[in-house]
Design a protein around this motif. Structure first.
Motif, PDB file in Angstrom:
ATOM      1  N   TRP A  43      23.049  71.731  44.350  1.00  0.00           N
ATOM      2  CA  TRP A  43      21.819  70.965  44.214  1.00  0.00           C
ATOM      3  C   TRP A  43      22.093  69.493  43.989  1.00  0.00           C
ATOM      4  CZ3 TRP A  43      17.641  72.781  46.109  1.00  0.00           C
ATOM      5  CH2 TRP A  43      17.475  74.156  46.191  1.00  0.00           C
ATOM      6  N   ARG A  44      23.274  69.169  43.506  1.00  0.00           N
ATOM      7  CA  ARG A  44      23.687  67.773  43.358  1.00  0.00           C
ATOM      8  C   ARG A  44      24.946  67.582  44.177  1.00  0.00           C
ATOM      9  NH1 ARG A  44      22.163  64.991  38.173  1.00  0.00           N
ATOM     10  NH2 ARG A  44      20.423  66.214  37.422  1.00  0.00           N
ATOM     11  N   PRO A  45      25.063  66.445  44.861  1.00  0.00           N
ATOM     12  CA  PRO A  45      26.294  66.210  45.618  1.00  0.00           C
ATOM     13  C   PRO A  45      27.490  66.174  44.672  1.00  0.00           C
ATOM     14  CG  PRO A  45      24.617  64.579  46.181  1.00  0.00           C
ATOM     15  CD  PRO A  45      24.100  65.359  45.019  1.00  0.00           C
ATOM     16  N   PRO A  46      28.602  66.801  45.051  1.00  0.00           N
ATOM     17  CA  PRO A  46      29.777  66.762  44.188  1.00  0.00           C
ATOM     18  C   PRO A  46      30.292  65.325  44.041  1.00  0.00           C
ATOM     19  CG  PRO A  46      30.190  68.082  46.167  1.00  0.00           C
ATOM     20  CD  PRO A  46      28.803  67.585  46.246  1.00  0.00           C
ATOM     21  N   ALA A  47      30.665  64.961  42.835  1.00  0.00           N
ATOM     22  CA  ALA A  47      31.151  63.611  42.573  1.00  0.00           C
ATOM     23  C   ALA A  47      32.581  63.465  43.088  1.00  0.00           C
ATOM     24  CB  ALA A  47      31.109  63.313  41.083  1.00  0.00           C
ATOM     25  N   THR A  48      32.808  62.408  43.836  1.00  0.00           N
ATOM     26  CA  THR A  48      34.151  62.088  44.307  1.00  0.00           C
ATOM     27  C   THR A  48      34.493  60.683  43.855  1.00  0.00           C
ATOM     28  OG1 THR A  48      33.325  61.217  46.408  1.00  0.00           O
ATOM     29  CG2 THR A  48      33.881  63.561  46.342  1.00  0.00           C
ATOM     30  N   ALA A  49      35.742  60.311  43.990  1.00  0.00           N
ATOM     31  CA  ALA A  49      36.171  58.981  43.563  1.00  0.00           C
ATOM     32  C   ALA A  49      35.484  57.889  44.388  1.00  0.00           C
ATOM     33  CB  ALA A  49      37.684  58.854  43.691  1.00  0.00           C
ATOM     34  N   ASP A  50      35.207  58.164  45.662  1.00  0.00           N
ATOM     35  CA  ASP A  50      34.562  57.164  46.517  1.00  0.00           C
ATOM     36  C   ASP A  50      33.114  56.921  46.123  1.00  0.00           C
ATOM     37  OD1 ASP A  50      36.917  57.108  47.908  1.00  0.00           O
ATOM     38  OD2 ASP A  50      36.222  58.530  49.441  1.00  0.00           O
ATOM     39  N   ASP A  51      32.448  57.923  45.567  1.00  0.00           N
ATOM     40  CA  ASP A  51      31.034  57.815  45.244  1.00  0.00           C
ATOM     41  C   ASP A  51      30.781  57.433  43.798  1.00  0.00           C
ATOM     42  OD1 ASP A  51      30.468  58.622  47.805  1.00  0.00           O
ATOM     43  OD2 ASP A  51      30.408  60.745  47.255  1.00  0.00           O
ATOM     44  N   PHE A  52      31.805  57.090  43.037  1.00  0.00           N
ATOM     45  CA  PHE A  52      31.636  56.868  41.601  1.00  0.00           C
ATOM     46  C   PHE A  52      30.663  55.737  41.310  1.00  0.00           C
ATOM     47  CE2 PHE A  52      32.883  54.837  37.602  1.00  0.00           C
ATOM     48  CZ  PHE A  52      32.591  55.880  36.755  1.00  0.00           C
ATOM     49  N   GLU A  53      30.786  54.617  41.992  1.00  0.00           N
ATOM     50  CA  GLU A  53      29.912  53.481  41.713  1.00  0.00           C
ATOM     51  C   GLU A  53      28.461  53.808  42.034  1.00  0.00           C
ATOM     52  OE1 GLU A  53      31.311  49.979  43.596  1.00  0.00           O
ATOM     53  OE2 GLU A  53      33.295  50.120  42.700  1.00  0.00           O
ATOM     54  N   ARG A 110      14.063  67.852  55.235  1.00  0.00           N
ATOM     55  CA  ARG A 110      15.382  67.310  55.610  1.00  0.00           C
ATOM     56  C   ARG A 110      16.330  67.348  54.410  1.00  0.00           C
ATOM     57  NH1 ARG A 110      17.927  62.328  55.402  1.00  0.00           N
ATOM     58  NH2 ARG A 110      19.395  61.972  57.094  1.00  0.00           N
ATOM     59  N   TRP A 111      15.813  67.027  53.232  1.00  0.00           N
ATOM     60  CA  TRP A 111      16.627  67.039  52.019  1.00  0.00           C
ATOM     61  C   TRP A 111      17.149  68.448  51.749  1.00  0.00           C
ATOM     62  CZ3 TRP A 111      15.997  69.398  47.184  1.00  0.00           C
ATOM     63  CH2 TRP A 111      16.845  68.928  46.178  1.00  0.00           C
ATOM     64  N   ILE A 112      16.288  69.455  51.914  1.00  0.00           N
ATOM     65  CA  ILE A 112      16.693  70.835  51.663  1.00  0.00           C
ATOM     66  C   ILE A 112      17.727  71.298  52.689  1.00  0.00           C
ATOM     67  CG2 ILE A 112      15.871  73.237  51.731  1.00  0.00           C
ATOM     68  CD1 ILE A 112      13.286  72.199  50.433  1.00  0.00           C
ATOM     69  N   LEU A 113      17.499  70.981  53.959  1.00  0.00           N
ATOM     70  CA  LEU A 113      18.396  71.460  55.012  1.00  0.00           C
ATOM     71  C   LEU A 113      19.742  70.747  55.033  1.00  0.00           C
ATOM     72  CD1 LEU A 113      15.893  71.982  57.940  1.00  0.00           C
ATOM     73  CD2 LEU A 113      16.941  73.712  56.478  1.00  0.00           C
ATOM     74  N   ARG A 114      19.846  69.556  54.455  1.00  0.00           N
ATOM     75  CA  ARG A 114      21.091  68.787  54.476  1.00  0.00           C
ATOM     76  C   ARG A 114      21.844  68.826  53.154  1.00  0.00           C
ATOM     77  NH1 ARG A 114      23.891  67.712  58.174  1.00  0.00           N
ATOM     78  NH2 ARG A 114      24.543  65.728  57.327  1.00  0.00           N
ATOM     79  N   ARG A 115      21.525  69.751  52.253  1.00  0.00           N
ATOM     80  CA  ARG A 115      22.229  69.862  50.980  1.00  0.00           C
ATOM     81  C   ARG A 115      23.693  70.225  51.227  1.00  0.00           C
ATOM     82  NH1 ARG A 115      20.565  66.795  48.385  1.00  0.00           N
ATOM     83  NH2 ARG A 115      21.949  67.471  46.790  1.00  0.00           N
ATOM     84  N   PRO A 116      24.595  69.746  50.373  1.00  0.00           N
ATOM     85  CA  PRO A 116      26.010  70.129  50.518  1.00  0.00           C
ATOM     86  C   PRO A 116      26.256  71.553  50.014  1.00  0.00           C
ATOM     87  CG  PRO A 116      25.745  68.617  48.677  1.00  0.00           C
ATOM     88  CD  PRO A 116      24.403  68.722  49.345  1.00  0.00           C
ATOM     89  N   TRP A 117      27.177  72.227  50.665  1.00  0.00           N
ATOM     90  CA  TRP A 117      27.605  73.574  50.286  1.00  0.00           C
ATOM     91  C   TRP A 117      29.080  73.515  49.937  1.00  0.00           C
ATOM     92  CZ3 TRP A 117      24.898  78.410  51.031  1.00  0.00           C
ATOM     93  CH2 TRP A 117      23.593  78.260  51.483  1.00  0.00           C
ATOM     94  N   THR A 118      29.460  74.136  48.840  1.00  0.00           N
ATOM     95  CA  THR A 118      30.864  74.261  48.475  1.00  0.00           C
ATOM     96  C   THR A 118      31.385  75.557  49.091  1.00  0.00           C
ATOM     97  OG1 THR A 118      30.548  73.071  46.415  1.00  0.00           O
ATOM     98  CG2 THR A 118      32.506  74.446  46.583  1.00  0.00           C
ATOM     99  N   VAL A 119      32.440  75.445  49.887  1.00  0.00           N
ATOM    100  CA  VAL A 119      33.037  76.593  50.559  1.00  0.00           C
ATOM    101  C   VAL A 119      34.395  76.857  49.913  1.00  0.00           C
ATOM    102  CG1 VAL A 119      33.833  77.521  52.756  1.00  0.00           C
ATOM    103  CG2 VAL A 119      31.855  76.011  52.700  1.00  0.00           C
ATOM    104  N   VAL A 120      34.644  78.114  49.553  1.00  0.00           N
ATOM    105  CA  VAL A 120      35.893  78.504  48.897  1.00  0.00           C
ATOM    106  C   VAL A 120      36.504  79.670  49.674  1.00  0.00           C
ATOM    107  CG1 VAL A 120      36.940  79.388  46.779  1.00  0.00           C
ATOM    108  CG2 VAL A 120      35.014  77.805  46.642  1.00  0.00           C
ATOM    109  N   ALA A 121      37.797  79.563  49.956  1.00  0.00           N
ATOM    110  CA  ALA A 121      38.564  80.661  50.550  1.00  0.00           C
ATOM    111  C   ALA A 121      39.726  80.929  49.601  1.00  0.00           C
ATOM    112  CB  ALA A 121      39.080  80.284  51.932  1.00  0.00           C
ATOM    113  N   GLU A 122      39.798  82.160  49.114  1.00  0.00           N
ATOM    114  CA  GLU A 122      40.866  82.475  48.171  1.00  0.00           C
ATOM    115  C   GLU A 122      41.404  83.873  48.408  1.00  0.00           C
ATOM    116  OE1 GLU A 122      39.394  81.951  44.239  1.00  0.00           O
ATOM    117  OE2 GLU A 122      37.637  83.184  44.573  1.00  0.00           O
ATOM    118  N   THR A 123      42.669  84.033  48.066  1.00  0.00           N
ATOM    119  CA  THR A 123      43.341  85.325  48.176  1.00  0.00           C
ATOM    120  C   THR A 123      44.205  85.523  46.939  1.00  0.00           C
ATOM    121  OG1 THR A 123      44.805  86.679  49.526  1.00  0.00           O
ATOM    122  CG2 THR A 123      45.289  84.341  49.456  1.00  0.00           C
TER     123      THR A 123
END
Length: 146
Positions: free
Chosen positions: A21-31, A83-96
């Protein structure tokens, strides 16, 4: 979305994705995270609602508004939230957890994909890559996490 994928080397991978629901914070987006707020958006929404109410209240009674104009206004109002709902970020995880013999270690790959329809395609691509090469693609959205 959860999916179980068998790699070519015998390991079982679990692919899962989760809507953020919130974009993940990255170093580029900090400001931008520090400087931004919701106040300008809320103010513009308030001004738009006030102007729409004034337009409806001041419309003379003998004015006939066609139905297509109301539908066009409804589409304009719905466009940005949809548009806001359809363009939300998804976190994808692949683990074994690795294989039974212990030769292949456990791995975890994490990445972000933007868009509801895009994430389905990426999950399929990742699953095919794991089935073929036993690992997610290094050029894809996933990156190994230690």
């Amino acid at each position: 979305m959860n999916r179980l994928v068998h790699g070519a080397d015998g390991r079982e991978w679990v692919l899962r994705s989760q809507l953020e629901w919130r974009p993940p914070a990255t170093a580029d987006d900090f400001e931008h995270d520090v400087a931004g707020s919701h106040a300008p958006g809320i103010a513009m929404l308030f001004v738009t609602v006030v102007l729409a109410v004034i337009l409806v209240v001041w419309t003379p009674e003998d004015v006939v508004v066609p139905t297509w104009v109301l539908l066009a206004l409804l589409l304009i109002i719905i466009f940005f939230p949809l548009r806001w709902i359809l363009r939300r970020p998804w976190t994808v995880v692949a683990e074994t957890e690795g294989d039974a013999t212990g030769e292949r270690p456990s791995e975890r790959w994490v990445g972000t994909v933007r868009g509801m329809f895009t994430v389905r395609g990426e999950m399929s691509r990742i699953a095919k890559t794991i089935q073929k090469h036993s690992l997610p693609d290094f050029d894809g959205p996933l990156h190994p996490v230690e």
